[in-house]
Scaffold this motif. Structure first.
Motif, PDB file in Angstrom:
ATOM      1  N   SER A  84       0.467  -1.506  12.278  1.00  0.00           N
ATOM      2  CA  SER A  84      -0.019  -0.137  12.473  1.00  0.00           C
ATOM      3  C   SER A  84      -0.563   0.385  11.154  1.00  0.00           C
ATOM      4  O   SER A  84      -0.303  -0.177  10.078  1.00  0.00           O
ATOM      5  CB  SER A  84       1.128   0.758  12.950  1.00  0.00           C
ATOM      6  OG  SER A  84       2.123   0.869  11.939  1.00  0.00           O
ATOM      7  N   ASN A  85      -1.323   1.468  11.218  1.00  0.00           N
ATOM      8  CA  ASN A  85      -1.870   2.055   9.994  1.00  0.00           C
ATOM      9  C   ASN A  85      -0.762   2.508   9.054  1.00  0.00           C
ATOM     10  O   ASN A  85      -0.903   2.420   7.827  1.00  0.00           O
ATOM     11  CB  ASN A  85      -2.783   3.235  10.334  1.00  0.00           C
ATOM     12  CG  ASN A  85      -4.159   2.787  10.800  1.00  0.00           C
ATOM     13  OD1 ASN A  85      -4.508   1.621  10.656  1.00  0.00           O
ATOM     14  ND2 ASN A  85      -4.928   3.708  11.364  1.00  0.00           N
ATOM     15  N   GLN A  87       2.312   1.156   8.684  1.00  0.00           N
ATOM     16  CA  GLN A  87       2.872  -0.014   8.015  1.00  0.00           C
ATOM     17  C   GLN A  87       1.888  -0.584   6.985  1.00  0.00           C
ATOM     18  O   GLN A  87       2.281  -0.973   5.881  1.00  0.00           O
ATOM     19  CB  GLN A  87       3.207  -1.087   9.050  1.00  0.00           C
ATOM     20  CG  GLN A  87       4.357  -0.717   9.974  1.00  0.00           C
ATOM     21  CD  GLN A  87       4.524  -1.760  11.072  1.00  0.00           C
ATOM     22  OE1 GLN A  87       3.549  -2.292  11.603  1.00  0.00           O
ATOM     23  NE2 GLN A  87       5.779  -2.053  11.410  1.00  0.00           N
ATOM     24  N   LEU A  88       0.625  -0.624   7.364  1.00  0.00           N
ATOM     25  CA  LEU A  88      -0.391  -1.159   6.459  1.00  0.00           C
ATOM     26  C   LEU A  88      -0.537  -0.282   5.220  1.00  0.00           C
ATOM     27  O   LEU A  88      -0.719  -0.781   4.103  1.00  0.00           O
ATOM     28  CB  LEU A  88      -1.723  -1.247   7.200  1.00  0.00           C
ATOM     29  CG  LEU A  88      -2.818  -2.126   6.589  1.00  0.00           C
ATOM     30  CD1 LEU A  88      -2.312  -3.530   6.346  1.00  0.00           C
ATOM     31  CD2 LEU A  88      -4.032  -2.146   7.513  1.00  0.00           C
ATOM     32  N   SER A  89      -0.420   1.038   5.396  1.00  0.00           N
ATOM     33  CA  SER A  89      -0.525   1.962   4.265  1.00  0.00           C
ATOM     34  C   SER A  89       0.615   1.746   3.277  1.00  0.00           C
ATOM     35  O   SER A  89       0.412   1.786   2.059  1.00  0.00           O
ATOM     36  CB  SER A  89      -0.526   3.405   4.771  1.00  0.00           C
ATOM     37  OG  SER A  89      -0.503   4.309   3.687  1.00  0.00           O
ATOM     38  N   ILE A  90       1.822   1.490   3.786  1.00  0.00           N
ATOM     39  CA  ILE A  90       2.980   1.271   2.902  1.00  0.00           C
ATOM     40  C   ILE A  90       2.762   0.025   2.045  1.00  0.00           C
ATOM     41  O   ILE A  90       2.988   0.035   0.829  1.00  0.00           O
ATOM     42  CB  ILE A  90       4.270   1.154   3.730  1.00  0.00           C
ATOM     43  CG1 ILE A  90       4.604   2.509   4.361  1.00  0.00           C
ATOM     44  CG2 ILE A  90       5.429   0.665   2.862  1.00  0.00           C
ATOM     45  CD1 ILE A  90       5.752   2.450   5.339  1.00  0.00           C
ATOM     46  N   ARG A  91       2.304  -1.064   2.666  1.00  0.00           N
ATOM     47  CA  ARG A  91       2.106  -2.306   1.914  1.00  0.00           C
ATOM     48  C   ARG A  91       0.840  -2.285   1.068  1.00  0.00           C
ATOM     49  O   ARG A  91       0.674  -3.133   0.192  1.00  0.00           O
ATOM     50  CB  ARG A  91       2.077  -3.493   2.866  1.00  0.00           C
ATOM     51  CG  ARG A  91       3.381  -3.691   3.597  1.00  0.00           C
ATOM     52  CD  ARG A  91       3.511  -5.081   4.150  1.00  0.00           C
ATOM     53  NE  ARG A  91       4.683  -5.206   5.002  1.00  0.00           N
ATOM     54  CZ  ARG A  91       5.066  -6.335   5.599  1.00  0.00           C
ATOM     55  NH1 ARG A  91       4.330  -7.429   5.444  1.00  0.00           N
ATOM     56  NH2 ARG A  91       6.145  -6.374   6.359  1.00  0.00           N
ATOM     57  N   ALA A  92      -0.045  -1.319   1.323  1.00  0.00           N
ATOM     58  CA  ALA A  92      -1.248  -1.160   0.503  1.00  0.00           C
ATOM     59  C   ALA A  92      -1.033  -0.102  -0.571  1.00  0.00           C
ATOM     60  O   ALA A  92      -1.977   0.565  -0.995  1.00  0.00           O
ATOM     61  CB  ALA A  92      -2.439  -0.795   1.369  1.00  0.00           C
ATOM     62  N   ARG A  93       0.201   0.052  -1.013  1.00  0.00           N
ATOM     63  CA  ARG A  93       0.585   0.975  -2.114  1.00  0.00           C
ATOM     64  C   ARG A  93       0.296   2.430  -1.788  1.00  0.00           C
ATOM     65  O   ARG A  93      -0.192   3.205  -2.612  1.00  0.00           O
ATOM     66  CB  ARG A  93      -0.126   0.614  -3.424  1.00  0.00           C
ATOM     67  CG  ARG A  93       0.436  -0.595  -4.161  1.00  0.00           C
ATOM     68  CD  ARG A  93       0.075  -1.863  -3.523  1.00  0.00           C
ATOM     69  NE  ARG A  93       0.495  -3.041  -4.286  1.00  0.00           N
ATOM     70  CZ  ARG A  93       0.482  -4.276  -3.813  1.00  0.00           C
ATOM     71  NH1 ARG A  93       0.055  -4.503  -2.569  1.00  0.00           N
ATOM     72  NH2 ARG A  93       0.866  -5.288  -4.550  1.00  0.00           N
ATOM     73  N   GLY A  94       0.580   2.813  -0.535  1.00  0.00           N
ATOM     74  CA  GLY A  94       0.464   4.212  -0.153  1.00  0.00           C
ATOM     75  C   GLY A  94      -0.947   4.694   0.045  1.00  0.00           C
ATOM     76  O   GLY A  94      -1.228   5.897  -0.075  1.00  0.00           O
ATOM     77  N   MET A  95      -1.872   3.824   0.390  1.00  0.00           N
ATOM     78  CA  MET A  95      -3.270   4.204   0.600  1.00  0.00           C
ATOM     79  C   MET A  95      -3.382   5.139   1.801  1.00  0.00           C
ATOM     80  O   MET A  95      -2.725   4.932   2.820  1.00  0.00           O
ATOM     81  CB  MET A  95      -4.116   2.943   0.816  1.00  0.00           C
ATOM     82  CG  MET A  95      -5.612   3.167   0.782  1.00  0.00           C
ATOM     83  SD  MET A  95      -6.527   1.608   0.958  1.00  0.00           S
ATOM     84  CE  MET A  95      -6.137   0.804  -0.602  1.00  0.00           C
TER      85      MET A  95
END
Length: 417
Positions: A84-85, A87-95
């Motif tokens: 999900s966006n 989860q992806l945001s967390i692993r992308a350093r809070g993007m």
């Protein structure tokens, strides 16, 4: 993916010919293709400028790869991740979500991932009762794997060019040092010559180099400095030969004078007269000669060992196994050979420091030829990295050159043919 199956995007996103071509490319890729996902990601990072991908987009790709459960990307498997966006945001350093969408679109445009959208645009997976994934909707990593060879070739060429660039800069530094010290030696030793003009030429050459030079500009500067350094050495050698001739003539003249009968008064007068020493006297000539020899010993020409010791076509005849690793599957220049060895170094587990030291001692072309010979010998060498370090140590002691190594391979090929 089936050859007749095409996935179209959800919502307002339109279908493009580029997306259609990438889906066809995936369907034609070999099913046994596999790569370590993190090694492939490092190759993408190396080639990011050629792939037109920003560092922020690479952060998103890094996050997508972290959702793939296996270390190996295997073409026979389903390469779809569906985070999900949030989860992806967390692993992308809070993007942020807007930035995330923009960089996901950039990765799609660069041809590194594809979207596989569901009917409602959501990302999810359908699982069987045993927990196995039957079908998934999200981001397909298959384009990254299908372009693995292309990406690795680009990364290898960039690495080889960077190392060749660094080696050329170091050779320029050595040549600059030699020119400066040799001109200073000539001035201090009262050697006749237009040394101020030569020094001005030297400074002009250096001033012509831009702040961020290209590899071709560095090679051009190196050739000019080598020619200037050769001119200076010839002038010093000519002066040295002249001083030796003057010293021998002076010794012969003194020998003739001493053999003649002289009065005691003349002998006493000659003994009382103090010797006059000028810049061209034999005593100063002998001192200048010793200083010149000592400096020449300290400044043994490093470039004579850095030039290719064997012709490129001879290396390629001896090392036929390296051809497929060159750009486009062929090798036409020394730069292509260095590009191929950049790929082989990781395969042979040769560390960058070992190759860098070999370039400094042997020169990049000779070091690349040595790696090609090591690869050609295959299983005869247990540790390629240790073997290259040993060759470097022997080359530093003037106990090794690449020519006998290449000749031995040619002889062995002639015997087996």
């Amino acid at each position: 993916m089936d050859s007749g199956h095409v996935t179209t995007p959800f919502g307002r996103r339109s279908m493009t010919f580029a997306v259609l071509a990438r889906q066809r490319q995936i369907s034609k890729s070999a099913p046994d293709t596999k790569r370590n996902k993190w090694k492939l990601f490092r190759a993408v990072c190396e080639a990011r400028e050629a792939l037109n991908v920003s560092d922020r987009s690479l952060s998103v790709l890094d996050a997508l790869l972290s959702f793939y459960p296996s270390e190996e990307l295997y073409a026979a498997n389903d390469l779809i991740v569906f985070p999900s966006n949030a989860q992806l945001s967390i692993r992308a350093r809070g993007m942020t979500a807007a930035t995330l969408r923009r960089h996901l679109a950039a990765l799609v445009d660069a041809g590194l991932i594809l979207r596989k959208d569901s009917a409602n645009g959501k990302r999810f997976a359908r699982r069987s009762r045993a927990g196995e994934i039957n079908e998934a909707f999200g981001f397909n990593l298959a384009p990254l794997l299908s372009r693995a060879k292309e990406i690795e070739d680009i990364a290898a060429k960039i690495t080889a060019d960077r190392e060749f660039f660094q080696a050329t800069r170091e050779r320029i530094t050595l040549c600059r040092r030699d020119i400066t010290k040799l001109i200073q030696l000539a001035i201090d030793g009262c050697v006749e010559g237009e040394w101020s003009q030569l020094h001005d030429r030297f400074r002009t050459f250096l001033a012509s180099l831009p702040r961020r030079p290209s590899l071709d500009e560095l090679q051009f500067l190196l050739s000019r400095l080598v020619d200037l350094r050769t001119t200076i050495i010839k002038l010093l050698d000519g002066h040295d030969k002249m001083q030796n001739m003057c010293a021998r003539e002076s010794q012969n003249e003194r020998h003739i004078q001493d053999s003649q009968t002289q009065s005691s008064n003349e002998s006493e007068a000659e003994q009382e007269a103090p010797p006059t020493r000028t810049c061209g006297s034999p005593a100063n000539a002998e001192a200048a000669k010793k200083e010149h020899l000592s400096v020449n010993e300290a400044l043994v020409d490093p470039l004579q060992f850095l030039k290719p010791a064997v012709a490129l076509d001879t290396v390629l005849r001896a090392c036929g196994e390296i051809h497929p690793y060159g750009p486009g599957g062929s090798i036409r220049s020394w730069r292509d050979l260095l590009t191929a060895t950049a790929v082989l170094r990781s395969m042979l587990q040769i560390s960058p420091s070992a190759f860098h030291q070999a370039c400094l001692v042997m020169g990049p072309e000779n070091a690349g030829a040595a790696i090609a010979c090591i690869f050609e010998r295959g299983g005869q060498i247990n540790s390629a990295g240790a073997y290259l370090r040993d060759l470097t140590r022997r080359a530093k002691q003037r106990q090794f050159t690449i020519k006998p190594m290449v000749s031995a391979l040619l002889r062995s090929k002639a015997l087996t043919s």
